[in-house]
Design a protein around this motif. Structure first.
Motif, PDB file in Angstrom:
ATOM      1  N   ALA A  12       0.838  -1.405   0.080  1.00 33.41           N
ATOM      2  CA  ALA A  12      -0.155  -0.104  -0.016  1.00 33.41           C
ATOM      3  C   ALA A  12       0.748   1.190   0.046  1.00 33.41           C
ATOM      4  N   LEU A  13       2.008   1.335   0.870  1.00 32.37           N
ATOM      5  CA  LEU A  13       2.903   2.311   0.728  1.00 32.37           C
ATOM      6  C   LEU A  13       3.566   2.505  -0.387  1.00 32.37           C
ATOM      7  N   LEU A  14       3.907   1.276  -1.096  1.00 28.74           N
ATOM      8  CA  LEU A  14       4.705   1.432  -2.228  1.00 28.74           C
ATOM      9  C   LEU A  14       3.753   1.745  -3.466  1.00 28.74           C
ATOM     10  N   LEU A  33       2.190   6.253  -7.245  1.00 26.38           N
ATOM     11  CA  LEU A  33       1.277   7.466  -7.820  1.00 26.38           C
ATOM     12  C   LEU A  33       1.854   8.681  -7.555  1.00 26.38           C
ATOM     13  N   PHE A  34       2.461   9.114  -6.368  1.00 21.46           N
ATOM     14  CA  PHE A  34       3.073  10.232  -5.936  1.00 21.46           C
ATOM     15  C   PHE A  34       4.130  10.780  -7.220  1.00 21.46           C
ATOM     16  N   ARG A  35       4.829   9.670  -7.559  1.00 17.95           N
ATOM     17  CA  ARG A  35       5.989  10.000  -8.597  1.00 17.95           C
ATOM     18  C   ARG A  35       5.388  10.150  -9.931  1.00 17.95           C
ATOM     19  N   GLN A  36       4.305   9.454 -10.350  1.00 18.39           N
ATOM     20  CA  GLN A  36       3.769   9.480 -11.442  1.00 18.39           C
ATOM     21  C   GLN A  36       2.977  10.897 -11.956  1.00 18.39           C
ATOM     22  N   GLN A  37       2.611  11.526 -10.691  1.00 17.56           N
ATOM     23  CA  GLN A  37       1.918  12.649 -10.812  1.00 17.56           C
ATOM     24  C   GLN A  37       2.721  13.925 -10.597  1.00 17.56           C
ATOM     25  N   PHE A  80      19.163  10.173  -7.063  1.00 15.13           N
ATOM     26  CA  PHE A  80      17.970   9.486  -6.472  1.00 15.13           C
ATOM     27  C   PHE A  80      16.826   9.480  -7.324  1.00 15.13           C
ATOM     28  N   LEU A  81      16.647  10.361  -8.241  1.00 17.62           N
ATOM     29  CA  LEU A  81      15.318  10.081  -9.010  1.00 17.62           C
ATOM     30  C   LEU A  81      15.368   8.888  -9.810  1.00 17.62           C
ATOM     31  N   VAL A  82      16.548   8.397 -10.359  1.00 19.85           N
ATOM     32  CA  VAL A  82      16.788   7.190 -11.057  1.00 19.85           C
ATOM     33  C   VAL A  82      16.658   6.001 -10.284  1.00 19.85           C
ATOM     34  N   LEU A  83      17.415   6.111  -8.962  1.00 22.35           N
ATOM     35  CA  LEU A  83      17.273   5.110  -7.793  1.00 22.35           C
ATOM     36  C   LEU A  83      15.884   4.746  -7.317  1.00 22.35           C
ATOM     37  N   SER A  84      15.140   5.795  -7.019  1.00 22.76           N
ATOM     38  CA  SER A  84      13.968   5.670  -6.488  1.00 22.76           C
ATOM     39  C   SER A  84      12.875   5.100  -7.462  1.00 22.76           C
ATOM     40  N   GLN A  85      13.018   5.363  -8.892  1.00 25.75           N
ATOM     41  CA  GLN A  85      12.249   4.984  -9.702  1.00 25.75           C
ATOM     42  C   GLN A  85      12.431   3.469 -10.000  1.00 25.75           C
ATOM     43  N   ILE A  86      13.566   2.843  -9.800  1.00 24.43           N
ATOM     44  CA  ILE A  86      14.020   1.509 -10.048  1.00 24.43           C
ATOM     45  C   ILE A  86      13.438   0.858  -8.607  1.00 24.43           C
ATOM     46  N   ASN A 123      -3.678   5.735  -1.687  1.00 20.33           N
ATOM     47  CA  ASN A 123      -3.168   6.306  -2.947  1.00 20.33           C
ATOM     48  C   ASN A 123      -3.417   7.827  -3.011  1.00 20.33           C
ATOM     49  N   SER A 124      -4.127   8.352  -2.375  1.00 20.83           N
ATOM     50  CA  SER A 124      -4.232   9.628  -2.196  1.00 20.83           C
ATOM     51  C   SER A 124      -3.454  10.349  -1.145  1.00 20.83           C
ATOM     52  N   LEU A 125      -2.733   9.723  -0.486  1.00 22.58           N
ATOM     53  CA  LEU A 125      -1.848  10.215   0.646  1.00 22.58           C
ATOM     54  C   LEU A 125      -0.696  11.045  -0.254  1.00 22.58           C
ATOM     55  N   GLY A 126      -0.022  10.467  -1.229  1.00 22.68           N
ATOM     56  CA  GLY A 126       1.137  11.543  -1.746  1.00 22.68           C
ATOM     57  C   GLY A 126       0.593  12.570  -2.430  1.00 22.68           C
ATOM     58  N   PRO A 127      -0.442  12.794  -3.200  1.00 22.10           N
ATOM     59  CA  PRO A 127      -0.761  13.815  -3.942  1.00 22.10           C
ATOM     60  C   PRO A 127      -1.208  14.708  -2.850  1.00 22.10           C
ATOM     61  N   VAL A 128      -1.989  14.489  -2.005  1.00 24.08           N
ATOM     62  CA  VAL A 128      -2.555  15.508  -1.035  1.00 24.08           C
ATOM     63  C   VAL A 128      -1.464  16.164  -0.323  1.00 24.08           C
ATOM     64  N   VAL A 129      -0.335  15.613   0.093  1.00 22.83           N
ATOM     65  CA  VAL A 129       0.700  15.900   0.775  1.00 22.83           C
ATOM     66  C   VAL A 129       1.561  16.735  -0.091  1.00 22.83           C
ATOM     67  N   ALA A 130       1.877  16.286  -1.351  1.00 27.76           N
ATOM     68  CA  ALA A 130       2.654  17.114  -2.303  1.00 27.76           C
ATOM     69  C   ALA A 130       2.027  18.339  -2.514  1.00 27.76           C
ATOM     70  N   ALA A 131       0.535  18.235  -2.732  1.00 29.49           N
ATOM     71  CA  ALA A 131       0.171  19.542  -3.170  1.00 29.49           C
ATOM     72  C   ALA A 131      -0.150  20.544  -2.205  1.00 29.49           C
ATOM     73  N   TRP A 132      -0.181  20.059  -0.911  1.00 31.20           N
ATOM     74  CA  TRP A 132      -0.095  21.136   0.185  1.00 31.20           C
ATOM     75  C   TRP A 132       1.245  21.542   0.455  1.00 31.20           C
ATOM     76  N   VAL A 133       2.294  20.811   0.313  1.00 30.31           N
ATOM     77  CA  VAL A 133       3.697  21.515   0.550  1.00 30.31           C
ATOM     78  C   VAL A 133       4.065  22.421  -0.630  1.00 30.31           C
ATOM     79  N   LEU A 134       3.810  21.957  -1.940  1.00 25.85           N
ATOM     80  CA  LEU A 134       4.129  22.897  -2.962  1.00 25.85           C
ATOM     81  C   LEU A 134       3.395  24.110  -2.950  1.00 25.85           C
ATOM     82  N   ASP A 135       1.967  24.149  -2.888  1.00 22.67           N
ATOM     83  CA  ASP A 135       1.074  25.223  -2.598  1.00 22.67           C
ATOM     84  C   ASP A 135       1.521  26.467  -1.573  1.00 22.67           C
ATOM     85  N   SER A 136       2.193  25.770  -0.435  1.00 20.71           N
ATOM     86  CA  SER A 136       2.451  26.632   0.855  1.00 20.71           C
ATOM     87  C   SER A 136       3.917  26.975   0.281  1.00 20.71           C
TER      88      SER A 136
END
Length: 331
Positions: free
Chosen positions: A50-52, A57-61, A168-174, A245-258
């Protein structure tokens, strides 16, 4: 009046049918969860997966957004080429992880991926937190990369963020896309382990924990534990994974918007730069350094937090011992 009474009777019958269906579904779910509650490996895998999925999803978006902010000094085609190459490298990494699976088993693939990604994230974060590479100097590192790109002779010394970011982008993608290819294999493996649990119950009349099995009442006679299989395990996984699945996008949207991302992007659009800035200064009332700081913390922090959770969850997984050899078989 007669029409009203007929409609009321139909609505009542529909409500009763719905209640009976809900009761039947709840009873089935209760029996299913009761049957698999001892399957520790299943719950460990579901939690880690579930965390994976949330990280995938966070990385895709948000990969394209974070790349555009942290590598703002790169040209648009260069950033697009980087994201395209990262996807290709992720597929190649999945092939390499298949060799790990052949040698150490599919659970070994998940362990190696989780531990590698988390360990590298810890190292990168510690390097960025250690003076003179403090959190506040993350932006300075990004500005240094832009300065080196524009005038290499004017940017001696310091730490560039480009290299750790790309690596880190490449490694985390793998490490996120690779294990996802082995999801069907893990589900089949978990089903085999569940069949072994049922076989042990039938042989000794007790559960693995040594407690008596529940009495076979009327409800139990209608439910056969052997009915639980791949479909049930995938449903359990979906019930846990999809809400997360909504965890990453919600947190990312809040951090970037701030950090002022929307205002910065709007200003880039109005200026016609498409996100190709100089990487420093205040642009349209938005401090790009603050925005890059938020993006860097999100990019390195999200995989670190989720990776720790994945390691803890999958750490509960125990590889079953191989069956004992039969008469006349070699050990």
């Amino acid at each position: 009046v007669r029409s009203g009474l007929s409609a009321l009777a139909a609505a009542t019958a529909l409500l009763r049918a719905g209640c009976r269906a809900c009761c039947a579904a709840c009873s089935y779910a209760r029996h299913v969860l009761g049957g698999v509650r001892r399957h520790t490996n299943l719950w460990a895998f579901v939690a880690a997966n579930a965390l994976l999925e949330a990280e995938n999803l966070f990385r895709q978006q948000y990969n394209v957004v974070i790349v555009g902010v942290l590598l703002v000094h790169w040209s648009g085609p260069a950033r697009a080429s980087l994201l395209t190459a990262v996807g290709a490298v992720g597929g190649t990494g999945a092939l390499l992880l298949s060799w790990v699976g052949e040698r150490y088993g599919v659970p070994g693939v998940y362990r190696v991926a989780f531990l590698t990604k988390t360990a590298v994230a810890v190292v990168v974060v510690l390097l960025l937190l250690t003076p003179p590479r403090s959190v506040h100097n993350i932006v300075a590192a990004a500005r240094l990369s832009a300065a080196r790109l524009a005038a290499p002779e004017m940017a001696d010394g310091g730490t560039s963020l480009d290299l750790p970011f790309v690596v880190f982008l490449v490694l985390s993608q793998i490490c996120t896309s690779g294990p996802a290819f082995f999801f069907p294999v893990m589900i089949g493996r978990l089903e085999n382990e569940y069949r072994d649990l049922l076989a042990n119950d039938k042989s000794d009349g007790t559960t693995d924990g040594g407690t008596d099995r529940p009495p076979a009442g009327a409800g139990a006679r209608k439910f056969d534990p052997a009915m639980v299989g791949v479909g049930t395990f995938m449903a359990i996984n979906a019930g846990v994974s999809k809400p997360l699945n909504s965890l990453g996008p919600v947190v990312a949207a809040w951090v970037l918007d701030s950090g002022g991302y929307l205002q910065w992007q709007q200003q880039q659009t109005e200026d016609g730069t498409g996100g190709d800035g100089d990487g420093d200064g205040v642009d349209g009332g938005v401090d790009l350094q603050v925005l890059q700081l938020h993006a860097a913390c999100l990019f390195f922090g999200m995989p670190l937090v989720l990776g720790i959770g994945q390691c803890l969850a999958f750490g509960v997984y125990r590889t079953p011992a191989p069956p004992a050899p039969g008469p006349g078989e070699l050990a």
